[in-house]
Design a protein around this motif. Structure first.
Motif, PDB file in Angstrom:
ATOM      1  N   TYR A  58       0.833  -1.208   0.000  1.00 34.77           N
ATOM      2  CA  TYR A  58       0.000   0.000   0.000  1.00 34.77           C
ATOM      3  C   TYR A  58       0.867   1.258   0.000  1.00 34.77           C
ATOM      4  N   ARG A  59       1.970   1.236   0.737  1.00 32.27           N
ATOM      5  CA  ARG A  59       2.861   2.397   0.763  1.00 32.27           C
ATOM      6  C   ARG A  59       3.453   2.643  -0.617  1.00 32.27           C
ATOM      7  N   ALA A  60       3.834   1.578  -1.325  1.00 31.51           N
ATOM      8  CA  ALA A  60       4.376   1.735  -2.675  1.00 31.51           C
ATOM      9  C   ALA A  60       3.317   2.298  -3.621  1.00 31.51           C
ATOM     10  N   ILE A  61       2.097   1.793  -3.511  1.00 26.27           N
ATOM     11  CA  ILE A  61       1.012   2.247  -4.386  1.00 26.27           C
ATOM     12  C   ILE A  61       0.706   3.725  -4.155  1.00 26.27           C
ATOM     13  N   ARG A  62       0.763   4.153  -2.909  1.00 27.22           N
ATOM     14  CA  ARG A  62       0.463   5.553  -2.596  1.00 27.22           C
ATOM     15  C   ARG A  62       1.492   6.513  -3.187  1.00 27.22           C
ATOM     16  N   ALA A  63       2.660   5.984  -3.557  1.00 31.15           N
ATOM     17  CA  ALA A  63       3.675   6.821  -4.207  1.00 31.15           C
ATOM     18  C   ALA A  63       3.224   7.257  -5.595  1.00 31.15           C
ATOM     19  N   THR A  64       2.196   6.600  -6.141  1.00 28.63           N
ATOM     20  CA  THR A  64       1.662   6.956  -7.461  1.00 28.63           C
ATOM     21  C   THR A  64       0.564   8.010  -7.346  1.00 28.63           C
ATOM     22  N   ALA A  65       0.274   8.463  -6.136  1.00 28.01           N
ATOM     23  CA  ALA A  65      -0.777   9.458  -5.863  1.00 28.01           C
ATOM     24  C   ALA A  65      -2.170   8.843  -5.894  1.00 28.01           C
ATOM     25  N   ILE A  66      -2.260   7.533  -6.029  1.00 27.00           N
ATOM     26  CA  ILE A  66      -3.551   6.850  -5.918  1.00 27.00           C
ATOM     27  C   ILE A  66      -3.759   6.472  -4.458  1.00 27.00           C
ATOM     28  N   GLU A  67      -4.939   6.730  -3.941  1.00 29.90           N
ATOM     29  CA  GLU A  67      -5.218   6.468  -2.531  1.00 29.90           C
ATOM     30  C   GLU A  67      -6.119   5.243  -2.392  1.00 29.90           C
ATOM     31  N   PRO A  68      -5.552   4.094  -2.002  1.00 28.57           N
ATOM     32  CA  PRO A  68      -6.369   2.890  -1.802  1.00 28.57           C
ATOM     33  C   PRO A  68      -7.119   2.944  -0.480  1.00 28.57           C
ATOM     34  N   VAL A  69      -8.128   2.092  -0.351  1.00 32.64           N
ATOM     35  CA  VAL A  69      -8.849   1.971   0.921  1.00 32.64           C
ATOM     36  C   VAL A  69      -8.058   0.974   1.765  1.00 32.64           C
ATOM     37  N   ARG A  70      -7.045   1.494   2.442  1.00 32.90           N
ATOM     38  CA  ARG A  70      -6.091   0.612   3.120  1.00 32.90           C
ATOM     39  C   ARG A  70      -6.716  -0.204   4.236  1.00 32.90           C
ATOM     40  N   TRP A  71      -7.668   0.375   4.961  1.00 35.57           N
ATOM     41  CA  TRP A  71      -8.228  -0.339   6.096  1.00 35.57           C
ATOM     42  C   TRP A  71      -8.943  -1.611   5.647  1.00 35.57           C
ATOM     43  N   ALA A  72      -9.458  -1.621   4.402  1.00 35.70           N
ATOM     44  CA  ALA A  72     -10.106  -2.828   3.886  1.00 35.70           C
ATOM     45  C   ALA A  72      -9.080  -3.946   3.687  1.00 35.70           C
ATOM     46  N   GLY A  73      -7.876  -3.560   3.263  1.00 33.75           N
ATOM     47  CA  GLY A  73      -6.809  -4.542   3.109  1.00 33.75           C
ATOM     48  C   GLY A  73      -6.367  -5.123   4.442  1.00 33.75           C
ATOM     49  N   TYR A  74      -6.293  -4.258   5.457  1.00 35.95           N
ATOM     50  CA  TYR A  74      -5.903  -4.743   6.783  1.00 35.95           C
ATOM     51  C   TYR A  74      -7.019  -5.583   7.414  1.00 35.95           C
ATOM     52  N   LEU A  75      -8.262  -5.232   7.084  1.00 29.66           N
ATOM     53  CA  LEU A  75      -9.392  -6.044   7.536  1.00 29.66           C
ATOM     54  C   LEU A  75      -9.285  -7.445   6.947  1.00 29.66           C
ATOM     55  N   PHE A  76      -8.912  -7.507   5.676  1.00 29.90           N
ATOM     56  CA  PHE A  76      -8.723  -8.800   5.015  1.00 29.90           C
ATOM     57  C   PHE A  76      -7.644  -9.618   5.712  1.00 29.90           C
ATOM     58  N   CYS A  77      -6.526  -8.967   6.031  1.00 32.93           N
ATOM     59  CA  CYS A  77      -5.438  -9.670   6.726  1.00 32.93           C
ATOM     60  C   CYS A  77      -5.916 -10.235   8.060  1.00 32.93           C
ATOM     61  N   ALA A  78      -6.587  -9.396   8.836  1.00 33.90           N
ATOM     62  CA  ALA A  78      -7.045  -9.823  10.158  1.00 33.90           C
ATOM     63  C   ALA A  78      -8.038 -10.977  10.056  1.00 33.90           C
TER      64      ALA A  78
END
Length: 284
Positions: A42-62
């Motif tokens: 997610y940190r790498a992707i944010r370097a492209t100026a695109i903002e992902p819904v990161r909390w959804a990814g962490y929800l998936f991990c949990a």
């Protein structure tokens, strides 16, 4: 180079401890790697100026860690991981729709870390539920070390004999000759792994008896070839993501190597090959 070697040795020792102890120790290590890798993606992707819904990814991990952990404790697969993915994707879509904007790029950026590395880590967790402790040991050794053997021999073969570029755009330093050298090493290592485990645990007859269910040696040669090839594809896939995002490494947690994803890229693909192999062999 010294820093890289020392970090690699420390990483190998940590993995080896997980292989020997298995159970919740290895499961915890894989879970931590999954969370950190998702953060790095997610940190790498944010370097492209695109903002992902990161909390959804962490929800998936949990959710996946809880589901897989329950399956490990109950000694059966609860098949909840796909529901975890489905619910996390739905949560991300709902969040983006509620914003009232056309944000398909954000949706794709949110989903990528769930699929890669997310689901790839689940295959490593599945290896902890194979036939018996001996089979699990062989599977983990192959999943975690076949990729490293491939990398090392590909590097040195490429330095000595490399003339033809393997993928000039994604990874200019990799060569066809190095790739072949890595594949040969992977095949030999895969064939030697069951024998090595048998030799190390020869003082434990009950453990060694568990190795009798393994398929013939030539099938491990095939596994080594496929796992080695998958490992190289995983390395190039990570390079593709980094070049798209404009970052050199995914992180700095491993001096000389970069982030956890920089170290796990080939291992994750190799783990898929191992999981499929042992399932086909009827040991899963």
């Amino acid at each position: 180079m010294t820093k890289r070697v020392l970090t690699g040795a420390a990483f190998a020792l940590l993995v080896l401890a997980g292989v020997l102890l298995q159970g919740w120790v290895m499961f915890t290590l894989i879970s931590l790697a999954m969370v950190v890798s998702t953060f790095e993606m997610y940190r790498a992707i944010r370097a492209t100026a695109i903002e992902p819904v990161r909390w959804a990814g962490y929800l998936f991990c949990a959710a996946c860690i809880l589901a897989q952990g329950a399956g490990l404790y109950l000694s059966r697969d609860l098949h909840l991981s796909m529901y975890a993915l489905l619910l996390s994707v739905m949560a991300a879509i709902i969040c983006l729709v509620m914003r009232g904007k056309v944000a398909v790029d954000s949706l794709m950026a949110t989903l990528l870390p769930m699929l890669y590395p997310g689901i790839f880590y689940l295959t490593l967790m599945d290896l902890l539920r194979l036939e018996n402790r001996a089979v699990i040991t062989v599977a983990l050794v192959l999943a975690f070390f076949c990729a490293s053997i491939n990398d090392v021999f590909a590097l040195f073969t490429g330095m000595l004999l490399g003339k033809h570029k393997l993928s000039p755009i994604l990874s200019p330093k990799k060569t066809v000759e190095g790739s072949i050298g890595g594949l040969v090493a992977s095949v030999l290592f895969a064939m030697a792994a069951p024998c090595l485990v048998r030799l190390i645990f020869r003082g434990n007859p009950a453990f060694v008896a568990g190795l009798d269910v393994l398929p013939s040696l030539w099938t491990f040669a095939i596994l080594g070839l496929v796992a080695g090839a998958f490992s190289q594809v995983g390395d190039l896939a990570a390079s593709m993501v980094k070049r798209h995002c404009g970052v050199k490494d995914f992180g700095h947690i491993l001096p000389g190597h970069g982030g956890i994803m920089d170290r796990m890229d080939g291992i994750l693909f190799c783990g898929v090959a191992c999981a499929v192999f042992f399932k086909i062999a009827g040991l899963g």
